[in-house]
Design a protein around this motif. Structure first.
Motif, PDB file in Angstrom:
ATOM      1  N   PHE A 152       5.394  -0.799   1.805  1.00 39.15           N
ATOM      2  CA  PHE A 152       5.018   0.469   1.204  1.00 39.15           C
ATOM      3  C   PHE A 152       5.662   0.672  -0.166  1.00 39.15           C
ATOM      4  N   THR A 193       0.850  -1.181   0.000  1.00 33.00           N
ATOM      5  CA  THR A 193       0.000   0.000   0.000  1.00 33.00           C
ATOM      6  C   THR A 193       0.888   1.235   0.000  1.00 33.00           C
ATOM      7  N   VAL A 194       0.265   2.416   0.081  1.00 29.56           N
ATOM      8  CA  VAL A 194       1.017   3.669   0.132  1.00 29.56           C
ATOM      9  C   VAL A 194       1.140   4.142   1.577  1.00 29.56           C
ATOM     10  N   ASP A 236       6.051   3.701  -3.321  1.00 27.66           N
ATOM     11  CA  ASP A 236       6.000   5.158  -3.465  1.00 27.66           C
ATOM     12  C   ASP A 236       4.843   5.570  -4.377  1.00 27.66           C
ATOM     13  N   ILE A 237       4.609   6.866  -4.404  1.00 25.05           N
ATOM     14  CA  ILE A 237       3.475   7.434  -5.118  1.00 25.05           C
ATOM     15  C   ILE A 237       3.918   8.143  -6.390  1.00 25.05           C
ATOM     16  N   THR A 288       6.879  10.338  -1.622  1.00 24.99           N
ATOM     17  CA  THR A 288       5.934  10.431  -0.507  1.00 24.99           C
ATOM     18  C   THR A 288       6.410  11.443   0.521  1.00 24.99           C
ATOM     19  N   THR A 337      -1.030   9.357  -5.848  1.00 19.01           N
ATOM     20  CA  THR A 337      -1.586   8.031  -5.614  1.00 19.01           C
ATOM     21  C   THR A 337      -0.547   6.973  -5.991  1.00 19.01           C
ATOM     22  N   LEU A 338      -0.858   5.726  -5.694  1.00 19.07           N
ATOM     23  CA  LEU A 338       0.074   4.627  -5.892  1.00 19.07           C
ATOM     24  C   LEU A 338       0.669   4.613  -7.300  1.00 19.07           C
ATOM     25  N   SER A 339       1.990   4.573  -7.377  1.00 10.84           N
ATOM     26  CA  SER A 339       2.696   4.484  -8.649  1.00 10.84           C
ATOM     27  C   SER A 339       2.742   3.031  -9.102  1.00 10.84           C
ATOM     28  N   ASN A 372       1.020   7.533   2.412  1.00  6.11           N
ATOM     29  CA  ASN A 372       0.522   8.906   2.558  1.00  6.11           C
ATOM     30  C   ASN A 372      -0.992   8.967   2.721  1.00  6.11           C
ATOM     31  N   LEU A 403      11.005   6.259   0.517  1.00  9.71           N
ATOM     32  CA  LEU A 403       9.855   6.734  -0.251  1.00  9.71           C
ATOM     33  C   LEU A 403      10.038   8.232  -0.515  1.00  9.71           C
TER      34      LEU A 403
END
Length: 367
Positions: free
Chosen positions: A102, A81-82, A104-105, A331, A111-113, A84, A328
Motif C-alpha cells: 500500500f 495500490t491504495v 499513501d494518498i 489514508t 487518490t494515489l500519491s 482507501n 498510511l
C-alpha cells in the motif's frame, strides 16, 4: 422530506420502455452470450474511452483480476495500490496469489500519491493499480512517471467518462478496468464489467482468460483462465445508456457545485470535483466530527454513507497476510472523516435544494 443516497428505481422507470425492448430483442434472437449486443457495446465503449479494445466481463473485480493475470502477475509478486478504495483492488491482488503493497494518498484528491508510490516500489513490484476514487482522475502523469516500466492498471469503476486533456479514464495505463454495477455512472441492471486496452497482445490474452483460457473451443491455451462474461441483456442496457453518460456526469457535477455554493466560508475540506477530470460519482465531504454531521443530516431527512469506513490494511482478513506494520497517515485521517451525500442524476431540484440547505445549516449551527 427524505432524500435517499441513491434511487435506482427512478433510472429504471426512465429507461423502462427502452430496456424492455432491448430485452425482448435478446430473447427473440435467442443468443444470450457473446452475441451482437456485446459486440456492439464493446465497440462503442472502446470508442468512447479512446482505446482500441474493450472486452466485457462479469464485474469490475473480475476485470481487475483478469488484468493482473494478463500481465503475468502471480504468487511472489507485489502490486502497489491504495488502501482507501474499498478492498476491491486488494481482492483481485489476493485472488492471483500476489501481495498488496500500500502507498499513501494525496491529501487533496484522496487518490494515489505519486511521491508515495515511488517510495513503495520494490524489486518485486510487478504492477500498480491506481483507483480513480469518487469519480476523480488520479494524477496519471505523476503515477506513470513514478511507475517507469512497471505496468499501470486503472481502476475506473467510479470514473466512467472522466477526462484530462482529451484522454478519458482507462486510456492512460496498460489496462483500464470498469464496473457497471447499477449505482455506477454507467450502470447495468446487475453485475457487469469491462477491460479496455490499446495493446493488441493484452487484448488477446484478456479475451482468452475471460473464458477459461481457451484458444479454440475446449482447448485451454492459457493458464489462469476463468469464467467471466458479460451477458447480452446487460450489454444491450449499457449500449442504450451510454449516449446519456456525459449529460448525466454533468448533472452530477452541477449537484456538487450546488452543495459547495450553499456552504458559507470557511468552506469545509471537500474532496471536490474540478472540471471534466471528475465525474462526481460520489459527493464526499470531510469533517473532523463525522458522527455529529451524519446525525444532523439524518435529522434533516438526508441519507448519508461512508465510502469507505475501513482502510484495507486494517481489514481483519488481511492483517495476518501483511509483512509488518503499515503506515498510511493520510489514508487513515481521511477514512475517519469522509461522509457521502446524495448525488445522482435523477435527484429532483427540491431534493438538491433540501440537501444544500441542510448542509449549510449544519455548518452554521454545528452544535
Amino acid at each position: 422530506m427524505r432524500v435517499p443516497l441513491n434511487d435506482l428505481q427512478r433510472a429504471c422507470h426512465r429507461d423502462g420502455d427502452a430496456i424492455a425492448a432491448a430485452m425482448a430483442r435478446v430473447v427473440a434472437r435467442g443468443r444470450v452470450l457473446f452475441g451482437p449486443e456485446t459486440a456492439a457495446f464493446e465497440a462503442a465503449f472502446a470508442a468512447y474511452c479512446g482505446t482500441s479494445h474493450c472486452l466485457g466481463v462479469g464485474n469490475g473485480t473480475d476485470a481487475l483480476e483478469l488484468a493482473l493475470r494478463a500481465l503475468g502477475v502471480g504468487p511472489g509478486d507485489e502490486v502497489v495500490t491504495v488502501a482507501n478504495g474499498g478492498f476491491y483492488a486488494t481482492t483481485a491482488i489476493l485472488a492471483v496469489g500476489a501481495r498488496p503493497r500500500f502507498a499513501d494518498i494525496d491529501p487533496g484528491t484522496l487518490t494515489l500519491s505519486p511521491v508515495a508510490l515511488a517510495g513503495a516500489l520494490t524489486p518485486r513490484t510487478r504492477a500498480i493499480i491506481v483507483t480513480h476514487l469518487y469519480g476523480r482522475l488520479a494524477d496519471m502523469d505523476g503515477v506513470l512517471d513514478a511507475a517507469g516500466t512497471i505496468p499501470v492498471i486503472e481502476d475506473c469503476a467510479q470514473a466512467h467518462g472522466a477526462q484530462r486533456r482529451g484522454r478519458r479514464a482507462g486510456a492512460f495505463g496498460a489496462i483500464g478496468c470498469f464496473s457497471f454495477y447499477p449505482t455506477k455512472n454507467l450502470g447495468a441492471l446487475g453485475d457487469a464489467g469491462a477491460v479496455v486496452t490499446s495493446d493488441a497482445a493484452l487484448a488477446d490474452r484478456l479475451g482468452a482468460l475471460r473464458q477459461y483460457g481457451w484458444g479454440d473451443k475446449y482447448v485451454v491455451a492459457r493458464a489462469g483462465g476463468r469464467n467471466s462474461r458479460m451477458d447480452e441483456i446487460q450489454a444491450a442496457v449499457l449500449t442504450l445508456r451510454l449516449p446519456a453518460l456525459d449529460d448525466a456526469n454533468a448533472r452530477r457535477r452541477a449537484i456538487i457545485a450546488r452543495y459547495h455554493a450553499a456552504v458559507p466560508a470557511p468552506v469545509p475540506d471537500w474532496a471536490s470535483p474540478v472540471g471534466l477530470d471528475d465525474v462526481a460519482h460520489l459527493a464526499v465531504v470531510r469533517s473532523p466530527d463525522r458522527a455529529r454531521l451524519a446525525a444532523a443530516l439524518a435529522r434533516a431527512g438526508v441519507d448519508t454513507a461512508i465510502h469507505y469506513p475501513v482502510p484495507d490494511h486494517h481489514q481483519p482478513a488481511l492483517r495476518p497476510l501483511l509483512a509488518g506494520p503499515v503506515s498510511l497517515p493520510v489514508t487513515e485521517q481521511a477514512t475517519a472523516q469522509i461522509l457521502t451525500l446524495p448525488c445522482f442524476p435523477e435527484m429532483t431540484e427540491d431534493e438538491v435544494v433540501h440537501v444544500a440547505a441542510a448542509l449549510a445549516d449544519v455548518w452554521v449551527h454545528p452544535a
